[in-house]
Write an enzyme that holds these catalytic residues in place. Structure first.
Site, short mmCIF file in Angstrom:
data_model
loop_
_atom_site.label_atom_id
_atom_site.label_comp_id
_atom_site.label_asym_id
_atom_site.label_seq_id
_atom_site.Cartn_x
_atom_site.Cartn_y
_atom_site.Cartn_z
CD GLU A 174 -2.76 -0.98 2.14
OE1 GLU A 174 -4.10 -1.20 1.99
OE2 GLU A 174 -2.91 -0.57 3.67
CB CYS A 231 -1.76 7.32 1.36
SG CYS A 231 -2.75 5.58 2.49
P1 NAD Z 1 8.96 4.78 4.21
O1 NAD Z 1 9.15 3.93 2.53
O2 NAD Z 1 9.52 5.23 4.28
O3 NAD Z 1 8.91 3.56 5.21
C1 NAD Z 1 8.02 2.34 5.68
C2 NAD Z 1 8.80 1.42 5.73
O4 NAD Z 1 9.53 0.73 5.96
C3 NAD Z 1 8.64 2.07 6.99
O5 NAD Z 1 8.83 1.20 8.67
C4 NAD Z 1 10.62 1.44 7.22
O6 NAD Z 1 11.04 1.81 8.12
C5 NAD Z 1 10.68 0.34 6.00
N1 NAD Z 1 12.19 0.91 5.45
C6 NAD Z 1 12.91 1.55 5.66
N2 NAD Z 1 13.32 0.37 4.52
C7 NAD Z 1 13.52 -0.11 3.93
C8 NAD Z 1 13.56 -1.15 3.88
N3 NAD Z 1 15.14 -1.23 2.69
N4 NAD Z 1 13.54 -2.93 3.98
C9 NAD Z 1 12.81 -3.15 3.69
N5 NAD Z 1 12.28 -2.21 5.05
C10 NAD Z 1 12.18 -0.75 5.27
O7 NAD Z 1 7.32 5.42 4.40
P2 NAD Z 1 7.44 6.23 4.82
O8 NAD Z 1 7.49 7.58 5.34
O9 NAD Z 1 7.09 5.89 6.57
O10 NAD Z 1 5.52 6.16 4.93
C11 NAD Z 1 5.01 7.48 4.20
C12 NAD Z 1 4.28 6.54 2.56
O11 NAD Z 1 3.62 5.68 3.53
C13 NAD Z 1 3.89 7.95 1.71
O12 NAD Z 1 4.07 7.34 0.36
C14 NAD Z 1 2.35 6.99 1.56
O13 NAD Z 1 1.27 7.71 0.75
C15 NAD Z 1 2.68 5.80 2.06
N6 NAD Z 1 1.08 5.12 2.77
C16 NAD Z 1 0.38 4.76 1.82
C17 NAD Z 1 -0.64 3.87 2.66
C18 NAD Z 1 -2.03 3.43 1.87
O14 NAD Z 1 -2.51 2.58 2.64
N7 NAD Z 1 -1.84 3.09 0.23
C19 NAD Z 1 -1.10 4.71 4.31
C20 NAD Z 1 -0.18 5.01 4.19
C21 NAD Z 1 0.99 5.97 4.47
#
Ligand code: NAD
Length: 455
Positions: free
Chosen positions: A226, A261
């Site tokens: 997501e 999001c």
């Molecule tokens: P992010 O991608 O920076 O991090 C998300 C998660 O991934 C965190 O827990 C992080 O520690 C982990 N992560 C980072 N690098 C990784 C790797 N190499 N391997 C595995 N895990 C790793 O995103 P964010 O800043 O936490 O969230 C914001 C983003 O999420 C925005 O783009 C937002 O639109 C999206 N979002 C989408 C939804 C949806 O339902 N579609 C809901 C909420 C947020």
């Protein structure tokens, strides 16, 4: 790992990050405990998750304070989030029996064909920080209802909330061995991808989601992502009350300081109502109170991540350089904390980052369009496909437009909303798979076909 309050820059707490060894121990526990949880009757799992929801209610005030301290969300918005999570849990617990019980599909003399919804096993949820209760609920609750064990990695920006979720689930009766928390940032996330788990459910950015999907793909296990959005909204010429439309759509863009999001990220307005809409919209945005998230009445709190302030400043500078008009805001607010002024830009184009790349902050670009066709063309001009919204008085016209937009959700006269009753899914760079609704309950299962012949 330091947990920093984004409103004050102060360190709130320090947490021990997980290591490959501690993760192995957690998986070992889940492997043993998971099979016990799977054998708990569905009706009892439902009752356990109902108790969890009740605990969220009982402790809303203290949980909201923890959430606000670590992500900077205005306190009332933290309370709203917990209430929102509870209403999702209610839908899921009310519907679990209906959608997760064995289903007889055909019953001919001597032969029954039936589907059993078996759990996946141990699933891993790597999560985002912007709505930890809501996006956590989308995965954790249906996964547990379906009989899975869960390894949950909250975002490094919402770890205290992640630990609260674990504490309350345990208090509600989910065995410790069926739900474990992994603490840490990208390194820990990366280590999780190597563990022998049965499904990965990721919420976060396209950049990380693409990486997770690629890393997991060779293992032929479910992997859902997501991801982000650049969600468009169109204001047509037949709206009677432009003031109300401006107020509602500004909220869709700026709620949670734009860190949703499905926040409205781009607005297209029919030329006949453009001037009035922009005037009302800017007036509304100027009325927003920016300040401490602990003060009642604050609408715009600090951004959770410091780096985002600089990113938004770059979007503004680039837009202005190429001819955009800055109507209000445009820079970091003075003082400590990651505050960014609510910002409105007009005379923007799709060459500018502010109309192409997810801003994830209190900023919006508004464009004038000549007709529905131009609006559709521009709404479709994106790598993302999470939601799209149309404000107009004619439902048929709205549906006609929304059916032409390649997005998982369409809104008529509303925006930035999620319901547990219908699927939540992204298309293109907004992700793959879905949560919520009957499809989201079953996403954590492997349907098994039974052909049962009476001898
Ligand atoms: P992010 O991608 O920076 O991090 C998300 C998660 O991934 C965190 O827990 C992080 O520690 C982990 N992560 C980072 N690098 C990784 C790797 N190499 N391997 C595995 N895990 C790793 O995103 P964010 O800043 O936490 O969230 C914001 C983003 O999420 C925005 O783009 C937002 O639109 C999206 N979002 C989408 C939804 C949806 O339902 N579609 C809901 C909420 C947020």
């Amino acid at each position: 790992m330091k947990i920093i309050n984004p409103a004050t820059d102060e360190v709130i707490r320090e947490l021990e990050e997980d290591t490959p060894e501690s993760l192995d121990r957690k998986v070992e526990k889940l492997r043993k405990g998971g099979s016990q949880w799977m054998n708990v009757p569905l009706v009892d799992r439902v009752e356990t998750l109902r108790r969890y929801s009740q605990l969220l209610k009982d402790e809303t005030e203290s949980l909201s304070k923890v959430l606000t301290a670590e992500v900077g969300k205005p306190l009332q918005q933290s309370r709203n989030e917990i209430n929102g999570a509870r209403s999702r849990i209610q839908w899921m617990t009310d519907n679990a029996q209906r959608y997760l019980s064995d289903e007889v599909m055909t019953e001919a003399p001597g032969m029954v064909e039936q589907i059993s919804y078996e759990p996946l096993g141990i699933i891993c949820n790597i999560s985002a920080w912007n709505y930890p209760y809501l996006v956590g609920t989308n995965v954790i609750v249906p996964a547990l209802l379906a009989g899975n064990a869960v390894l949950y990695k909250p975002s490094e920006y919402a770890s205290l909330t992640g630990l609260e979720v674990a504490r309350l689930l345990q208090k509600a009766g989910v065995p410790e061995d069926a739900f474990q928390v992994a603490i840490g940032g990208p390194t820990v996330g990366e280590a999780l991808l190597d563990l022998p788990l049965d499904g990965f459910f990721f919420t976060g950015s396209y950049r990380t989601g693409k990486h997770v999907y690629e890393r997991v793909s060779a293992r032929m296990i479910p992997c859902q992502c997501e991801l982000g959005g650049k969600d468009p909204l169109y204001v047509a010429d037949d709206n009677g009350d432009i003031h109300s439309v401006a107020v509602a759509t500004a909220d869709g863009a700026f709620y949670n300081s734009g860190q949703s999001c499905c926040a409205v990220e781009r607005i297209y307005v029919h030329e006949k109502v453009y001037d009035q809409y922009v005037e009302e919209f800017v007036r509304e945005v100027k009325s927003y109170r920016l300040g401490s998230p602990l003060e009642e009445g604050t609408y715009i709190g600090p951004l959770t991540r410091k780096a985002q302030v600089e990113f938004l400043e770059e979007q503004v500078a680039e837009a202005v350089k190429y001819g955009a008009t800055l109507r209000t805001g445009g820079k970091k607010a003075e003082g400590t904390g990651n505050y960014f002024e609510p910002t409105v830009l007009t005379e923007v184009t799709h060459q500018m980052s502010v109309m192409r790349d997810e801003s994830f902050g209190p900023i919006i670009g508004i464009m004038k369009v000549a007709d529905d066709e131009e609006a559709i063309r521009l709404m479709q001009d994106t790598d993302y496909g999470l939601t799209a919204s149309v404000y107009c008085s004619d439902r048929e016209r709205a549906e006609r437009i929304l059916r032409q937009i390649n997005a998982g959700t369409g809104y008529w006269n509303c925006c930035d909303r999620v319901s547990a009753a219908v699927p939540w899914s992204g298309r293109k760079h907004s992700g793959i798979g879905m949560t919520l609704s009957h499809a989201g309950l079953r996403a954590f299962t492997r349907p098994k076909a039974f052909h049962l012949k009476q001898s």
